[in-house]
Design an enzyme around this catalytic site. Structure first.
Site, PDB file in Angstrom:
ATOM      1  N   SER A   7     -60.725 -21.927  -4.638  1.00 37.03           N
ATOM      2  CA  SER A   7     -59.682 -22.909  -4.331  1.00 37.03           C
ATOM      3  C   SER A   7     -58.343 -22.234  -4.033  1.00 37.03           C
ATOM      4  CB  SER A   7     -59.517 -23.872  -5.508  1.00 37.03           C
ATOM      5  OG  SER A   7     -60.739 -24.517  -5.786  1.00 37.03           O
TER       6      SER A   7
HETATM    7  N1  SAM Z   1     -63.478 -22.920  -9.510  1.00 35.15           N
HETATM    8  C1  SAM Z   1     -63.970 -22.143  -8.405  1.00 35.15           C
HETATM    9  C2  SAM Z   1     -63.267 -20.847  -8.220  1.00 35.15           C
HETATM   10  O1  SAM Z   1     -62.334 -20.540  -8.956  1.00 35.15           O
HETATM   11  O2  SAM Z   1     -63.714 -20.085  -7.350  1.00 35.15           O
HETATM   12  C3  SAM Z   1     -63.994 -22.931  -7.116  1.00 35.15           C
HETATM   13  C4  SAM Z   1     -65.171 -23.774  -7.062  1.00 35.15           C
HETATM   14  S1  SAM Z   1     -65.723 -24.364  -5.520  1.00 35.15           S
HETATM   15  C5  SAM Z   1     -64.330 -25.202  -4.876  1.00 35.15           C
HETATM   16  C6  SAM Z   1     -66.799 -25.649  -6.170  1.00 35.15           C
HETATM   17  C7  SAM Z   1     -68.022 -25.130  -6.840  1.00 35.15           C
HETATM   18  O3  SAM Z   1     -68.680 -26.227  -7.476  1.00 35.15           O
HETATM   19  C8  SAM Z   1     -69.046 -24.503  -5.914  1.00 35.15           C
HETATM   20  O4  SAM Z   1     -69.325 -23.198  -6.304  1.00 35.15           O
HETATM   21  C9  SAM Z   1     -70.262 -25.412  -6.047  1.00 35.15           C
HETATM   22  O5  SAM Z   1     -71.501 -24.747  -5.925  1.00 35.15           O
HETATM   23  C10 SAM Z   1     -70.055 -25.968  -7.441  1.00 35.15           C
HETATM   24  N2  SAM Z   1     -70.785 -27.204  -7.727  1.00 35.15           N
HETATM   25  C11 SAM Z   1     -71.011 -28.263  -6.928  1.00 35.15           C
HETATM   26  N3  SAM Z   1     -71.743 -29.189  -7.567  1.00 35.15           N
HETATM   27  C12 SAM Z   1     -71.974 -28.699  -8.808  1.00 35.15           C
HETATM   28  C13 SAM Z   1     -72.669 -29.177  -9.956  1.00 35.15           C
HETATM   29  N4  SAM Z   1     -73.288 -30.371  -9.974  1.00 35.15           N
HETATM   30  N5  SAM Z   1     -72.711 -28.419 -11.057  1.00 35.15           N
HETATM   31  C14 SAM Z   1     -72.098 -27.200 -11.089  1.00 35.15           C
HETATM   32  N6  SAM Z   1     -71.429 -26.689 -10.020  1.00 35.15           N
HETATM   33  C15 SAM Z   1     -71.366 -27.428  -8.915  1.00 35.15           C
END
Ligand code: SAM
Length: 208
Positions: free
Chosen positions: A52
């Site tokens: 992000s």
């Molecule tokens: N917090 C992260 C960082 O610092 O890099 C950014 C995260 S990215 C915007 C969103 C993440 O949420 C992705 O890696 C995606 O695979 C994960 N995601 C989506 N649905 C999910 C779920 N049901 N459970 C866990 N992770 C999930």
């Protein structure tokens, strides 16, 4: 990054600013992206996912109002950068990622950075992580179609939930506080996140 993008845009929590000053964001992205790591934007991390924008990491972290002794759940580990920031500001961090390869990479980098209070778990975070609940804060870093009830259930009284929710391509960042007399919800800012995919999120076929 800290002065212009964060303090300059109204982030005031000095602990959040200090944590983001000290976590080496470039180590959480691929080598060919490292020269862009401190720019004012989200960046790709593979598997169609993103790290992000720094301002969004700071804003969501500030909304959690951390003092240092909290147990936090993060849903959406991604690169592990947000987890590393949280590890400096809270006591224990549980972070859940649905994509195994991202979880493994984040676990390795977090260990290299000595973030020993972060526990990376591969699972569907839309159901929360009941086995380690209740949490003082829950931060969801992917876009939910609605606010899953189990996140509120897994919060301590006076705990805070920070979550982007709305339509697939446009959301609002919500801060929800669980008080002894009920839920207080406040809106923060418009935002766009990758989808929260899972049992109580978007279906994988409707997400892209
Ligand atoms: N917090 C992260 C960082 O610092 O890099 C950014 C995260 S990215 C915007 C969103 C993440 O949420 C992705 O890696 C995606 O695979 C994960 N995601 C989506 N649905 C999910 C779920 N049901 N459970 C866990 N992770 C999930």
């Amino acid at each position: 990054m800290v002065e212009e993008q964060l303090r300059g845009r109204g982030i005031k929590d000095e602990r959040v600013l200090a944590a983001m000053e000290s976590v080496p964001r470039h180590l959480f992205v691929d080598i060919y992206m490292q020269d862009k790591a401190y720019e004012d934007c989200a960046l790709p991390i593979g598997e169609g996912q993103t790290i992000s924008q720094p301002y969004m990491v700071a804003l969501m972290t500030e909304l959690l109002e951390l003092k240092g002794d909290e147990k936090i759940l993060e849903v959406g580990t991604g690169s592990g950068y947000q987890s590393a920031v949280l590890s400096m500001l809270a006591s224990e961090v549980y972070t859940v990622e649905r994509i195994q390869v991202l979880a493994s990479r984040a676990r390795r980098i977090l260990l290299q950075q000595n973030c020993t209070n972060v526990h990376v778990i591969t699972s569907d975070g839309t159901v929360g992580l009941p086995e380690h609940s209740p949490y003082d804060g829950i931060i969801v870093t992917a876009a939910a179609p609605h606010i899953p009830r189990q996140f509120i259930e897994q919060l301590n009284v006076n705990g805070r939930l920070v979550i982007p929710a709305g339509s697939r391509f446009s959301q609002t960042l919500y801060k929800i506080t669980k008080t002894p007399s009920g839920i207080i919800s406040s809106l923060s800012t418009p935002c766009v996140f990758v989808p929260l995919i899972g049992k109580d999120g978007w279906g994988s076929e409707e997400a892209y």
